[in-house]
Write an enzyme that holds these catalytic residues in place. Structure first.
Site, PDB file in Angstrom:
ATOM      1  NE  ARG A 119     -31.395   6.465 -16.146  1.00 22.82           N
ATOM      2  CZ  ARG A 119     -31.678   5.301 -15.565  1.00 22.82           C
ATOM      3  NH1 ARG A 119     -32.532   4.469 -16.106  1.00 22.82           N
ATOM      4  NH2 ARG A 119     -31.099   4.966 -14.437  1.00 22.82           N
ATOM      5  CD  GLU A 152     -25.550   4.204 -12.247  1.00 25.74           C
ATOM      6  OE1 GLU A 152     -24.629   3.392 -12.419  1.00 25.74           O
ATOM      7  OE2 GLU A 152     -26.727   3.876 -12.057  1.00 25.74           O
ATOM      8  CG  ASN A 154     -27.342   3.767 -15.659  1.00 22.66           C
ATOM      9  OD1 ASN A 154     -27.089   2.946 -14.791  1.00 22.66           O
ATOM     10  ND2 ASN A 154     -27.834   4.974 -15.384  1.00 22.66           N
ATOM     11  CB  SER A 159     -34.849   0.184 -17.081  1.00 24.72           C
ATOM     12  OG  SER A 159     -34.486   0.660 -15.820  1.00 24.72           O
ATOM     13  CE  LYS A 342     -22.420   2.480  -9.663  1.00 19.98           C
ATOM     14  NZ  LYS A 342     -23.126   1.481 -10.492  1.00 19.98           N
ATOM     15  CE  LYS A 394     -22.117   5.706  -6.198  1.00 17.54           C
ATOM     16  NZ  LYS A 394     -22.650   6.301  -7.433  1.00 17.54           N
ATOM     17  CD  GLU A 398     -23.997  -0.445 -13.286  1.00 14.70           C
ATOM     18  OE1 GLU A 398     -24.884   0.423 -13.193  1.00 14.70           O
ATOM     19  OE2 GLU A 398     -22.780  -0.186 -13.266  1.00 14.70           O
ATOM     20  N   GLY A 399     -27.984  -1.702 -10.647  1.00 18.03           N
ATOM     21  CA  GLY A 399     -29.332  -2.184 -10.338  1.00 18.03           C
ATOM     22  C   GLY A 399     -29.843  -1.779  -8.965  1.00 18.03           C
ATOM     23  NE  ARG A 479     -33.782   6.926 -11.418  1.00 17.39           N
ATOM     24  CZ  ARG A 479     -32.653   6.235 -11.419  1.00 17.39           C
ATOM     25  NH1 ARG A 479     -32.666   4.949 -11.163  1.00 17.39           N
ATOM     26  NH2 ARG A 479     -31.508   6.831 -11.659  1.00 17.39           N
TER      27      ARG A 479
HETATM   28  P1  ADP Z   1     -26.702   1.656  -9.357  1.00 16.45           P
HETATM   29  O1  ADP Z   1     -25.845   1.227 -10.493  1.00 16.45           O
HETATM   30  O2  ADP Z   1     -26.949   0.599  -8.360  1.00 16.45           O
HETATM   31  O3  ADP Z   1     -27.936   2.359  -9.833  1.00 16.45           O
HETATM   32  P2  ADP Z   1     -25.861   4.294  -8.457  1.00 16.45           P
HETATM   33  O4  ADP Z   1     -24.489   4.806  -8.526  1.00 16.45           O
HETATM   34  O5  ADP Z   1     -26.826   4.879  -9.407  1.00 16.45           O
HETATM   35  O6  ADP Z   1     -25.795   2.704  -8.593  1.00 16.45           O
HETATM   36  O7  ADP Z   1     -26.391   4.467  -6.972  1.00 16.45           O
HETATM   37  C1  ADP Z   1     -27.687   4.054  -6.574  1.00 16.45           C
HETATM   38  C2  ADP Z   1     -28.410   5.202  -5.877  1.00 16.45           C
HETATM   39  O8  ADP Z   1     -27.658   5.632  -4.749  1.00 16.45           O
HETATM   40  C3  ADP Z   1     -28.600   6.443  -6.735  1.00 16.45           C
HETATM   41  O9  ADP Z   1     -29.772   6.344  -7.499  1.00 16.45           O
HETATM   42  C4  ADP Z   1     -28.652   7.548  -5.691  1.00 16.45           C
HETATM   43  O10 ADP Z   1     -29.948   7.669  -5.145  1.00 16.45           O
HETATM   44  C5  ADP Z   1     -27.721   7.040  -4.606  1.00 16.45           C
HETATM   45  N1  ADP Z   1     -26.356   7.586  -4.804  1.00 16.45           N
HETATM   46  C6  ADP Z   1     -25.398   7.092  -5.612  1.00 16.45           C
HETATM   47  N2  ADP Z   1     -24.289   7.848  -5.587  1.00 16.45           N
HETATM   48  C7  ADP Z   1     -24.549   8.860  -4.743  1.00 16.45           C
HETATM   49  C8  ADP Z   1     -23.787   9.986  -4.278  1.00 16.45           C
HETATM   50  N3  ADP Z   1     -22.547  10.195  -4.692  1.00 16.45           N
HETATM   51  N4  ADP Z   1     -24.379  10.820  -3.402  1.00 16.45           N
HETATM   52  C9  ADP Z   1     -25.642  10.604  -2.958  1.00 16.45           C
HETATM   53  N5  ADP Z   1     -26.402   9.564  -3.351  1.00 16.45           N
HETATM   54  C10 ADP Z   1     -25.871   8.691  -4.232  1.00 16.45           C
HETATM   55 MG    MG Z   2     -28.173   4.173 -10.745  1.00 19.05          MG
END
Ligand code: ADP
Ligand code: MG
Length: 503
Positions: A119, A152, A154, A159, A342, A394, A398-399, A479
């Site tokens: 995803r 990102e 996945n 899920s 990442k 970051k 994940e999660g 979401r």
């Molecule tokens: P995870 O693997 O924990 O899901 P993500 O990279 O998806 O990590 O980050 C979690 C959440 O943080 C995302 O769903 C988003 O809402 C927010 N986020 C992540 N990266 C960014 C970004 N570059 N700018 C703004 N919000 C972000």
């Molecule tokens: Mg995410």
């Protein structure tokens, strides 16, 4: 506005909750189930962005597979990261044990077909004026960015394929059967909406697509094993956590596999597999069995194993290694999982890297979706210290709930040693547009608020070194979270499942 307290949406909420119960739009809670956190009505989303994001998915599926087979590049890019992050290091060790020259027994068959249930997540970017002042933005490659940027990719335990399908169906029901109430809800929020017609409320086929991928992998394994395997005795294993809250989302895939493909699913945690799974040589292949060698496993589908808590002891790592060595087709393989790190997202944004794996046209198409992604060089750290509001820091996790935002970045960055720096990436902060929304939270609380949305697109892929057997695009996951929240996960409690009304 205190719309919730005024009972303005009571009828609609009741209709939504009853539909959710009747159709399994549910998550587990202690002692039972409750309505999955959702929005009461769809959010308005630009059609062009939606269609462009959907069109990118087969390219990302292919990219994951190609990169996963370039082990020397993966090892090079992840070496320093592994040194600073035990979890990545443990995955690298499994990868090396499975793929090392001595790892394969002489003449032993080796599974090179991988299944991806991926995803890719995006947000629309509305660049604030101040972004121009940040010296190292946008993406280092110099390619102009598109209107939406990838958050990102996945590659493990992607899920909500089932619950997002159900949320779209719920919204379609409300927008047709209860159209007047829905239109009045939008009016109360002050939103101008496109007509609530089927073509503006796209359906999702994610459950079918993910199960098609698993069924294709199953059939492929059957074919590989030939007359050696007793067809009747083959299974797919779902690797799940004990006390899983999101079991309905997983079960809907299980039921589709049985109803449409007559494929039986077993559910096991890494902990039970540590004592229950074995490998036995059958026709020169290291075949995976569970339950005292009675059930042969064709496909291992991980809905757990993406974070350190899934491996409380060495036993769970041993179970992972055992399955990785086996002839079963893994979703994902340890290599696919590493491609989802990442750090690899950042490395793929480097000059000329995509072009090693994709056609020039495909590379251009997906590079437009790349945000600025940076290693923690002195220059990048200085930029983030000066303008933390334009970055997200970051770690390799994940999660949800792991990233660092805003002023916190200026506290964390100076505390990191050189080794620890390599365990993080810096990412350009994406600024999605806000929209008034009605969030229906756990426990039935309705919360009207200004909200931000993230679009996910599913894909299924089956391939080996020679051939792509299947490369499909699934449906969407929208979401939505309050604009006061930095993080966005549904399971982590920050966001709810939504669906797009295309404009
Ligand atoms: P995870 O693997 O924990 O899901 P993500 O990279 O998806 O990590 O980050 C979690 C959440 O943080 C995302 O769903 C988003 O809402 C927010 N986020 C992540 N990266 C960014 C970004 N570059 N700018 C703004 N919000 C972000
Ligand atoms: Mg995410």
């Amino acid at each position: 506005m205190d719309l919730a307290a005024s009972g303005a949406f009571e009828d609609l909420q009741l209709a939504a909750e009853d539909w959710a119960s009747a159709n399994g739009l549910l998550v587990r809670r202690e002692g039972g189930f409750q309505t999955c956190p959702i929005t009461l009505i769809p959010s308005i989303f630009p059609r062009q962005t939606y269609e462009e994001a959907i069109a990118l998915q087969p390219i990302f599926n292919r990219l994951v597979d190609r990169v996963s087979r370039d082990l020397s590049w993966l090892y090079k890019e992840l070496e320093a990261t592994g040194a600073g992050d035990d979890f990545i290091q443990a995955q690298l060790e499994i990868c090396k044990q499975v793929h090392g020259a001595q790892a394969r027994g002489k003449n032993e068959k080796f599974q090179t077909t991988y299944l991806g249930c991926n995803r890719s997540d995006y947000m629309i970017h509305c660049a604030p004026e101040t972004e121009k002042d940040v010296p190292i933005l946008p993406a280092a490659s110099g390619t102009p960015q598109g209107s939406f940027l990838q958050v990102e990719l996945n590659t493990i335990a992607s899920s909500f394929g089932s619950l997002s399908t159900q949320t779209s169906a719920l919204h379609k029901f409300l927008c047709t059967r209860h159209r007047d109430s829905v239109e009045s809800a939008y009016a109360k929020l002050g939103l101008n909406i496109p007509p609530l017609t089927p073509e503006n409320l796209p359906e999702t086929n994610t459950v079918n697509v993910l199960c098609q991928g698993m069924a294709e992998a199953f059939k492929h394994y059957q074919m590989q094993r030939g007359t050696d395997c007793v067809v009747r005795m083959l299974y797919i294993i779902f690797v799940v956590s004990d006390g899983e809250k999101n079991s309905v989302d997983q079960r809907m895939l299980e039921y589709e596999l049985w109803n449409t493909h007559q494929i039986p699913v077993l559910r096991h945690s890494l902990t039970t597999l540590a004592t229950n799974a074995t490998i036995e040589n059958r026709g020169g292949a290291p075949v995976l069995f569970v339950d005292g060698g009675t059930k042969e496993i064709a496909v291992v589908y991980y809905r757990d194993g993406y974070s350190p808590d899934a491996y409380p002891t060495k036993k769970e790592w041993d179970a992972r290694l055992l399955m990785e060595k086996s002839y079963a087709i893994k979703c994902p393989s340890i290599t696919y999982q590493l491609v989802g790190a990442k750090k690899i997202q950042q490395a793929l944004a480097g000059e000329g890297v995509l072009e090693k794996y994709l056609s020039a046209t495909d590379a251009i198409a997906i590079r437009k979706s790349f945000a600025g992604l940076y290693e923690l060089t002195d220059e990048a750290v200085a930029a983030a210290m000066a303008h933390p509001e334009h970055f997200v820091l970051k770690p390799q996790r994940e999660g949800g709930g792991n990233n660092v935002y805003g002023e916190d970045i200026t506290k964390v960055l100076p505390s990191l040693s050189t080794t620890e720096r390599a365990a993080y990436i810096l990412m350009q902060r994406i600024f999605p547009p806000g929209q008034d929304s009605l969030l229906l939270l756990r426990g039935g609380l309705l919360m009207p608020c200004k909200a931000l949305s993230e679009l996910g697109v599913y894909g299924a892929f089956l391939g080996d070194e020679e051939e792509e057997h299947l490369n499909l695009t699934g449906g969407h996951l929208l979401r939505t979270k309050p604009d006061s929240s930095d993080e966005g996960g549904v399971a982590a409690g920050f966001a709810v499942i939504d669906s797009p009304c295309l404009l």
